[in-house]
Design an enzyme around this catalytic site. Structure first.
Site, mmCIF file in Angstrom:
data_model
loop_
_atom_site.group_PDB
_atom_site.id
_atom_site.type_symbol
_atom_site.label_atom_id
_atom_site.label_comp_id
_atom_site.label_asym_id
_atom_site.label_seq_id
_atom_site.Cartn_x
_atom_site.Cartn_y
_atom_site.Cartn_z
ATOM 1 N N VAL A 93 -0.184 -2.179 10.721
ATOM 2 C CA VAL A 93 0.409 -1.775 12.002
ATOM 3 C C VAL A 93 -0.138 -2.617 13.157
ATOM 4 C CG1 VAL A 93 0.971 0.581 11.320
ATOM 5 C CG2 VAL A 93 -1.291 0.102 12.238
ATOM 6 N N GLU A 127 0.860 -1.193 0.000
ATOM 7 C CA GLU A 127 0.000 0.000 0.000
ATOM 8 C C GLU A 127 0.900 1.247 0.000
ATOM 9 O OE1 GLU A 127 -2.152 0.074 3.691
ATOM 10 O OE2 GLU A 127 -3.522 1.682 3.088
ATOM 11 N N LYS A 143 -9.557 2.180 -1.897
ATOM 12 C CA LYS A 143 -9.788 1.509 -0.607
ATOM 13 C C LYS A 143 -11.161 1.861 -0.043
ATOM 14 C CE LYS A 143 -7.233 0.792 3.745
ATOM 15 N NZ LYS A 143 -5.972 1.135 4.441
ATOM 16 N N CYS A 198 -5.173 -3.378 2.446
ATOM 17 C CA CYS A 198 -4.900 -3.426 3.878
ATOM 18 C C CYS A 198 -6.135 -3.668 4.742
ATOM 19 C CB CYS A 198 -4.135 -2.174 4.298
ATOM 20 S SG CYS A 198 -3.157 -2.467 5.793
HETATM 21 C C1 ACM Z 1 -4.051 -0.074 7.108
HETATM 22 O O1 ACM Z 1 -5.171 -0.222 6.608
HETATM 23 N N1 ACM Z 1 -3.081 0.530 6.457
HETATM 24 C C2 ACM Z 1 -3.778 -0.549 8.455
#
Ligand code: ACM
Length: 264
Positions: A169, A38, A109, A142
């Site tokens: 994270v 990402e 996203k 992510c």
């Molecule tokens: C994330 O969605 N970058 C934790």
């Protein structure tokens, strides 16, 4: 089909340096599909939306995307890369699918994580699959992992491989993706970054451990936490078309959507 990931450590704001690193590392690789992390060019930990505006790119007018398209043409492979997308007056945390003929799809996203809600607009493009050779791939980014609907919808559309650029994270995702792959009988390539984005407003450490998971939910390969790794392997996407989980059960065909009335 030769697929894989490139786990590395983007440096915040150093788009040219991050791009050069990717191009140099992948410049003589033979593969069909490689997934990058990402926000692979900008880094992750933005101060605010104003800072996103200074680094985001319109993929139709981006020398970064053009360089990756040239690489795909040269190596005859496909890449999926997370990037900060500028589209008119909106900014998205997006992933681009690029092949030898240029951009094939952009995914924005859908589920923004934590402070991303201050930086980006919500994704506004429906989930879809794209063909690469005989395989069908689906893209999510992510934190989409935490919404099983995403993998499920992509699987229902026929995805064989979930391509999952990440900057993780929290500690849960890598293990959770084994379940996503078991309950949908798909492959998943989760490409995470490693290292720390050390900024004046704070620091974030990323967990690495990029991985490839098979349709039974078995982990095929996982990178170390804080080490660069390019990993390419041969998979058979057709294995993802066997949805059976016992002799009498199939994970998609046995659903009872007529009883799922609370889904919305
Ligand atoms: C994330 O969605 N970058 C934790």
């Amino acid at each position: 089909m030769r697929v894989g990931y490139y786990q590395f450590r983007p440096l915040f704001g150093k788009i040219r340096r991050n791009l050069d690193k990717i191009v140099k590392t992948l410049g003589d690789v033979s593969a069909d599909l490689i997934v990058l992390p990402e926000l692979a060019f900008t880094g992750y930990y933005f101060r605010d939306r104003e800072e996103v505006k200074t680094l985001a790119e319109d993929p139709g007018h981006s020398s970064t995307i053009d360089s990756l398209a040239a690489l795909c043409r040269h190596r005859n492979f496909h890449l999926i890369a997370g990037f900060a997308e500028k589209h008119r007056d909106k900014y998205f945390n997006s992933a681009v699918l690029i092949g030898p003929n240029g951009i094939e799809h952009i995914y924005r996203k859908l589920h923004l994580f934590n402070e991303e809600k201050n930086w980006f607009d919500d994704g506004d493009i429906y989930l879809q699959i794209n063909p690469i050779q005989d395989a069908k791939i689906g893209i999510m980014v992510c934190f989409d992992w935490a919404f099983p609907e995403v993998t499920r919808v992509l699987a229902l559309q026929g995805a064989d491989i979930i391509c999952h650029p990440s900057n993780l994270v929290l500690a849960y995702c890598q293990q959770a993706m084994l379940t996503r792959c078991l309950e949908n009988k798909v492959y998943a390539i989760t490409t995470n970054r490693f290292g720390v984005d050390k900024r004046p407003h704070g620091s974030l450490k990323f967990t690495g451990r990029s991985q490839i998971v098979a349709p039974g939910g078995t982990l095929i390969h996982r990178a170390q936490s804080q080490r660069e790794e390019l990993y390419i392997m041969e998979i058979d996407p057709a294995l993802a078309r066997d949805k059976s989980i016992t002799a009498l059960n199939e994970v998609l065909a046995d659903r009872r959507p007529e009883y799922y009335s609370n889904l919305n």
